[in-house]
Write an enzyme that holds these catalytic residues in place. Structure first.
Site, PDB file in Angstrom:
ATOM      1  N   ARG A  76       0.885  -1.178   0.000  1.00 35.45           N
ATOM      2  CA  ARG A  76       0.000   0.000   0.000  1.00 35.45           C
ATOM      3  C   ARG A  76       0.911   1.213   0.000  1.00 35.45           C
ATOM      4  NH1 ARG A  76      -5.164   1.390   3.714  1.00 35.45           N
ATOM      5  NH2 ARG A  76      -6.022   0.030   2.110  1.00 35.45           N
ATOM      6  N   HIS A  85      -7.619   0.907  -6.149  1.00 36.67           N
ATOM      7  CA  HIS A  85      -7.734   0.007  -4.980  1.00 36.67           C
ATOM      8  C   HIS A  85      -8.412  -1.295  -5.433  1.00 36.67           C
ATOM      9  CE1 HIS A  85      -7.738  -1.330  -0.971  1.00 36.67           C
ATOM     10  NE2 HIS A  85      -8.667  -0.568  -0.426  1.00 36.67           N
ATOM     11  N   GLN A 134     -10.137  -4.044  -2.981  1.00 33.98           N
ATOM     12  CA  GLN A 134     -11.427  -3.640  -2.428  1.00 33.98           C
ATOM     13  C   GLN A 134     -12.563  -4.022  -3.370  1.00 33.98           C
ATOM     14  OE1 GLN A 134     -12.195  -2.050   0.603  1.00 33.98           O
ATOM     15  NE2 GLN A 134     -14.215  -2.695  -0.050  1.00 33.98           N
ATOM     16  N   ASP A 154     -17.592   6.870  -0.730  1.00 34.29           N
ATOM     17  CA  ASP A 154     -16.339   6.711   0.009  1.00 34.29           C
ATOM     18  C   ASP A 154     -16.080   8.045   0.714  1.00 34.29           C
ATOM     19  OD1 ASP A 154     -13.869   5.823   0.963  1.00 34.29           O
ATOM     20  OD2 ASP A 154     -12.845   5.948  -0.972  1.00 34.29           O
ATOM     21  N   CYS A 181     -16.309   1.265   1.241  1.00 30.63           N
ATOM     22  CA  CYS A 181     -15.130   0.436   1.526  1.00 30.63           C
ATOM     23  C   CYS A 181     -14.690   0.529   2.976  1.00 30.63           C
ATOM     24  CB  CYS A 181     -13.986   0.818   0.595  1.00 30.63           C
ATOM     25  SG  CYS A 181     -13.374   2.503   0.827  1.00 30.63           S
ATOM     26  N   ARG A 210     -13.071  -8.916   2.027  1.00 30.69           N
ATOM     27  CA  ARG A 210     -11.673  -8.606   1.711  1.00 30.69           C
ATOM     28  C   ARG A 210     -10.821  -9.859   1.957  1.00 30.69           C
ATOM     29  NH1 ARG A 210      -9.861  -3.362   1.826  1.00 30.69           N
ATOM     30  NH2 ARG A 210      -7.966  -4.335   1.007  1.00 30.69           N
TER      31      ARG A 210
HETATM   32  N1   CP Z   1     -11.089  -0.403   2.846  1.00 33.62           N
HETATM   33  C1   CP Z   1      -9.790  -0.415   3.219  1.00 33.62           C
HETATM   34  O1   CP Z   1      -8.883  -0.626   2.419  1.00 33.62           O
HETATM   35  O2   CP Z   1      -9.602  -0.211   4.555  1.00 33.62           O
HETATM   36  P1   CP Z   1      -8.210   0.036   5.305  1.00 33.62           P
HETATM   37  O3   CP Z   1      -7.700   1.378   4.876  1.00 33.62           O
HETATM   38  O4   CP Z   1      -8.566  -0.030   6.754  1.00 33.62           O
HETATM   39  O5   CP Z   1      -7.247  -1.056   4.902  1.00 33.62           O
HETATM   40  N1  NVA Z   2     -10.231   6.598  -0.818  1.00 36.54           N
HETATM   41  C1  NVA Z   2      -9.733   6.161   0.462  1.00 36.54           C
HETATM   42  C2  NVA Z   2      -9.857   4.670   0.588  1.00 36.54           C
HETATM   43  C3  NVA Z   2      -9.390   4.097   1.896  1.00 36.54           C
HETATM   44  C4  NVA Z   2      -9.524   2.612   1.958  1.00 36.54           C
HETATM   45  C5  NVA Z   2      -8.288   6.603   0.628  1.00 36.54           C
HETATM   46  O1  NVA Z   2      -7.510   6.465  -0.317  1.00 36.54           O
HETATM   47  O2  NVA Z   2      -7.957   7.107   1.693  1.00 36.54           O
END
Ligand code: CP
Ligand code: NVA
Length: 308
Positions: free
Chosen positions: A107, A134, A137, A225, A266, A294
């Protein structure tokens, strides 16, 4: 090398195979304790590195649990504790990690970091979120939709709010799984044109409708989101709240969708900003199924990457 970098970079057949495998693995666990091992142990003897340059709850825990259920081992690494991109190049880190581990999940911020890791790693790399996409997700979200409502092909998905990284992967999935998608939100926060074009190139509708009430007409699924993503500057916060207030998912908006329309997010959510608690906790919400899925979806992704 079988990397899982994005939904639009993975064939529809392979994506479908992963969703079906995820469902089968979920069914096979048959309500046993989370810590119980799967009957099959496809990751026995395998080591998986989970690298986080941004915070995470779901991605961190679901990958870790998933690897362990399949008999593998994990190491969770925080980007700030590593030499990633500052002490040494991403390419060198990729080559080094490939000597120790069998699979890398990362990530990160810039997509280039993910792509450089994948280019130079000699083990598969999985995208655990970048500023741009992502994909893990949305694999969980497809699994969730289909568990509740059957095939997603031909359905109408409406994204309300910021056309962000999660929205991008939904547009990729629209093309690959064959559903229509409408974005509703303010123009400055439109999804990237490239992703809208990708979906359209696959023969599905990818539309923008500024009026949220019109947008959700006939929707089978409404998704939103957070208004401010982890990579967005803190200074964007107030402006975003003003821009996006009219796109909150609430009872009035959901009343314009199909009566059985599902609601997805998400998570993490900012209750009563992008969505009301009433909708999050209401009968059409499947947000915690998404979170659970997930785990199952990523187990299938990891098996696909490793060919096991
Ligand atoms: N939805 C998601 O990716 O959550 P986190 O940021 O908690 O991993
Ligand atoms: N759009 C959000 C998703 C988190 C899982 C971010 O990138 O922070």
């Amino acid at each position: 090398m079988t990397h899982f970098l994005d939904i639009h970079k993975t064939s529809p057949e392979d994506l479908r195979g992963m969703i079906d495998a995820a469902r089968a693995m979920k069914d096979a666990r048959n309500g046993r304790p989370r810590g119980a091992l799967d009957d099959e142990q496809p990751l026995a003897g395998r080591m998986v590195a989970l690298i986080f340059e941004k915070p995470s709850t779901r991605t961190r825990v679901s990958f870790d649990v998933g690897v362990r259920q399949m008999g593998g081992q994990t190491m969770v690494l925080s980007g700030s504790d590593m030499q990633l991109g500052h002490g040494e190049t991403i390419a060198d880190t990729a080559r080094v990690l490939s000597r120790y581990v069998d699979l890398i999940m990362i990530r990160t911020f810039e997509e280039e970091t993910l792509l450089e890791m994948a280019e130079y790693a000699s083990v598969p790399v999985i995208n655990g979120l970048t500023n741009r996409t992502h994909p893990c997700q949305i694999m969980a979200d497809i699994l969730t939709y289909e568990e509740h409502r059957g095939p997603i092909a031909g359905k109408k998905v409406v994204w309300s709010g910021d056309g962000n990284n999660v929205c991008a992967s939904f547009l990729h999935a629209a093309g690959q799984f064959g559903f229509d998608m409408t974005f509703t939100g303010p123009k400055p926060l439109d999804p990237e044109a490239e992703w809208m074009d990708f979906a359209r190139s696959k023969g599905v509708k990818a539309e923008i409708e500024r009026d949220p009430f019109k947008a959700v007409e006939g929707a089978d699924l409404v998704v939103t989101d957070t208004w401010v993503s982890m990579h967005d500057p803190e200074s964007a916060k107030e402006r975003r709240h003003n821009q996006l207030r009219g796109y909150q998912v609430n009872k009035d908006l959901m009343a314009h969708a199909k009566p059985d329309a599902l609601f997805m997010h998400c998570l993490p959510a900012h209750r009563n900003d992008e969505v009301t608690s009433e909708i999050m906790d209401g009968p059409n919400s499947v947000i915690f199924d998404e979170a659970e899925n997930r785990l199952h979806a990523q187990k299938a992704v990891m098996r696909w990457c490793l060919g096991v």
